[in-house]
Write a protein that holds these residues in place. Structure first.
Motif, mmCIF file in Angstrom:
data_model
loop_
_atom_site.group_PDB
_atom_site.id
_atom_site.type_symbol
_atom_site.label_atom_id
_atom_site.label_comp_id
_atom_site.label_asym_id
_atom_site.label_seq_id
_atom_site.Cartn_x
_atom_site.Cartn_y
_atom_site.Cartn_z
ATOM 1 N N LYS A 174 0.819 -1.217 0.000
ATOM 2 C CA LYS A 174 0.000 0.000 0.000
ATOM 3 C C LYS A 174 0.856 1.272 0.000
ATOM 4 N N GLN A 175 2.167 1.119 0.192
ATOM 5 C CA GLN A 175 3.054 2.274 0.293
ATOM 6 C C GLN A 175 3.548 2.694 -1.086
ATOM 7 N N ASP A 176 3.806 4.003 -1.250
ATOM 8 C CA ASP A 176 4.337 4.460 -2.525
ATOM 9 C C ASP A 176 5.849 4.200 -2.588
ATOM 10 N N LEU A 177 6.410 4.266 -3.780
ATOM 11 C CA LEU A 177 7.812 3.931 -4.004
ATOM 12 C C LEU A 177 8.775 4.780 -3.172
ATOM 13 N N PRO A 178 8.608 6.120 -3.079
ATOM 14 C CA PRO A 178 9.551 6.905 -2.267
ATOM 15 C C PRO A 178 9.561 6.469 -0.792
ATOM 16 N N LEU A 179 8.395 6.156 -0.235
ATOM 17 C CA LEU A 179 8.359 5.719 1.167
ATOM 18 C C LEU A 179 9.038 4.364 1.325
ATOM 19 N N ARG A 180 8.833 3.448 0.376
ATOM 20 C CA ARG A 180 9.506 2.150 0.426
ATOM 21 C C ARG A 180 11.022 2.319 0.389
ATOM 22 N N GLU A 181 11.483 3.174 -0.541
ATOM 23 C CA GLU A 181 12.930 3.395 -0.674
ATOM 24 C C GLU A 181 13.503 4.017 0.589
ATOM 25 N N HIS A 182 12.766 4.946 1.177
ATOM 26 C CA HIS A 182 13.240 5.577 2.417
ATOM 27 C C HIS A 182 13.304 4.548 3.546
ATOM 28 N N ALA A 183 12.298 3.705 3.657
ATOM 29 C CA ALA A 183 12.294 2.669 4.692
ATOM 30 C C ALA A 183 13.472 1.719 4.513
ATOM 31 N N GLN A 184 13.776 1.360 3.257
ATOM 32 C CA GLN A 184 14.927 0.490 3.002
ATOM 33 C C GLN A 184 16.238 1.181 3.375
ATOM 34 N N ALA A 185 16.344 2.475 3.109
ATOM 35 C CA ALA A 185 17.547 3.218 3.471
ATOM 36 C C ALA A 185 17.727 3.271 4.984
ATOM 37 N N VAL A 186 16.634 3.500 5.705
ATOM 38 C CA VAL A 186 16.700 3.518 7.165
ATOM 39 C C VAL A 186 17.102 2.130 7.687
ATOM 40 N N ALA A 187 16.535 1.089 7.102
ATOM 41 C CA ALA A 187 16.873 -0.282 7.514
ATOM 42 C C ALA A 187 18.359 -0.573 7.281
ATOM 43 N N ARG A 188 18.899 -0.136 6.121
ATOM 44 C CA ARG A 188 20.335 -0.340 5.849
ATOM 45 C C ARG A 188 21.181 0.408 6.878
ATOM 46 N N ALA A 189 20.791 1.651 7.197
ATOM 47 C CA ALA A 189 21.546 2.436 8.178
ATOM 48 C C ALA A 189 21.517 1.771 9.562
ATOM 49 N N LEU A 190 20.398 1.196 9.915
ATOM 50 C CA LEU A 190 20.307 0.521 11.226
ATOM 51 C C LEU A 190 21.184 -0.730 11.260
ATOM 52 N N ARG A 191 21.307 -1.427 10.149
ATOM 53 C CA ARG A 191 22.132 -2.642 10.122
ATOM 54 C C ARG A 191 23.595 -2.330 10.250
ATOM 55 N N THR A 192 24.051 -1.151 9.790
ATOM 56 C CA THR A 192 25.468 -0.817 9.822
ATOM 57 C C THR A 192 25.880 -0.127 11.111
ATOM 58 N N ARG A 193 24.951 0.072 12.028
ATOM 59 C CA ARG A 193 25.292 0.723 13.300
ATOM 60 C C ARG A 193 26.133 -0.190 14.154
#
Length: 193
Positions: A174-193
């Protein structure tokens, strides 16, 4: 789905929205404070995968199967599952199976939806350690990052971030592409912490 377990006969279902019950069960489990991660579910799924507070992975199968007499009993997780499903507005009740004589069956739950579907839910313990599991989709990757954040004694802002990521993952289509991409970016940043 586990081999040898018969699939749900969708032709016998009296309701058109029966395919959505796996999504509703996943939603119910996400509301439990004792369950730390629930994999995204889509209409038509016949199982729901989740992790309890101890990090043990479980799969709920929406099929009727015979109980395994020597299966490991996990009463605490079952209590959390029963409470989560029973408290969801789509369900009338959820209860551990009670034979006419003897103890409760701790690996089988009966759940009744408000629309009349009754399911026998069978819990099977995942034998794969949590850290060895790779997310299978971008939504699962986002949910996994949120789960890891929630289990790391998060601050209030980190908890809010994790809850937002879980919401986005649960409603991925149900999410638009920019929100999906932002969520993936946040997830990547959390994994590298």
């Amino acid at each position: 789905m586990t081999a040898g377990i018969p699939a749900i006969d969708r032709d016998k279902s009296p309701l058109l929205d029966a395919d959505h019950d796996a999504v509703r069960i996943a939603d119910a489990l996400r509301r439990s404070p004792h369950i730390t991660f629930v994999a995204p579910a889509v209409p038509g799924d016949e199982s729901v995968w989740f992790r309890d507070a101890d990090g043990t992975g479980f799969e709920l199968s929406l099929t009727t199967v015979e109980p395994v007499p020597d299966a490991e009993r996990v009463a605490y997780s079952w209590d959390a599952v029963v409470a989560a499903i029973g408290n969801h507005p789509h369900f009338i009740r959820a209860a551990l199976e009670q034979p006419s004589f003897g103890p409760l069956n701790l690996d089988t739950i009966t759940a009744l939806t408000r629309t009349g579907n009754e399911y026998t839910l069978k819990l099977a313990t995942s034998l794969i350690p949590v850290d060895d599991q790779e997310p299978g989709s971008p939504a699962e990757d986002v949910a996994y990052a949120a789960d890891r954040l929630l289990t790391s004694d998060p601050s209030d802002s980190e908890r809010a971030t994790a809850e937002l990521l879980n919401y986005v993952a649960a409603n991925w289509d149900k999410q638009d592409l920019p929100l999906r991409e932002h969520a993936q970016a946040v997830a990547r940043a959390l994994r590298t912490r």
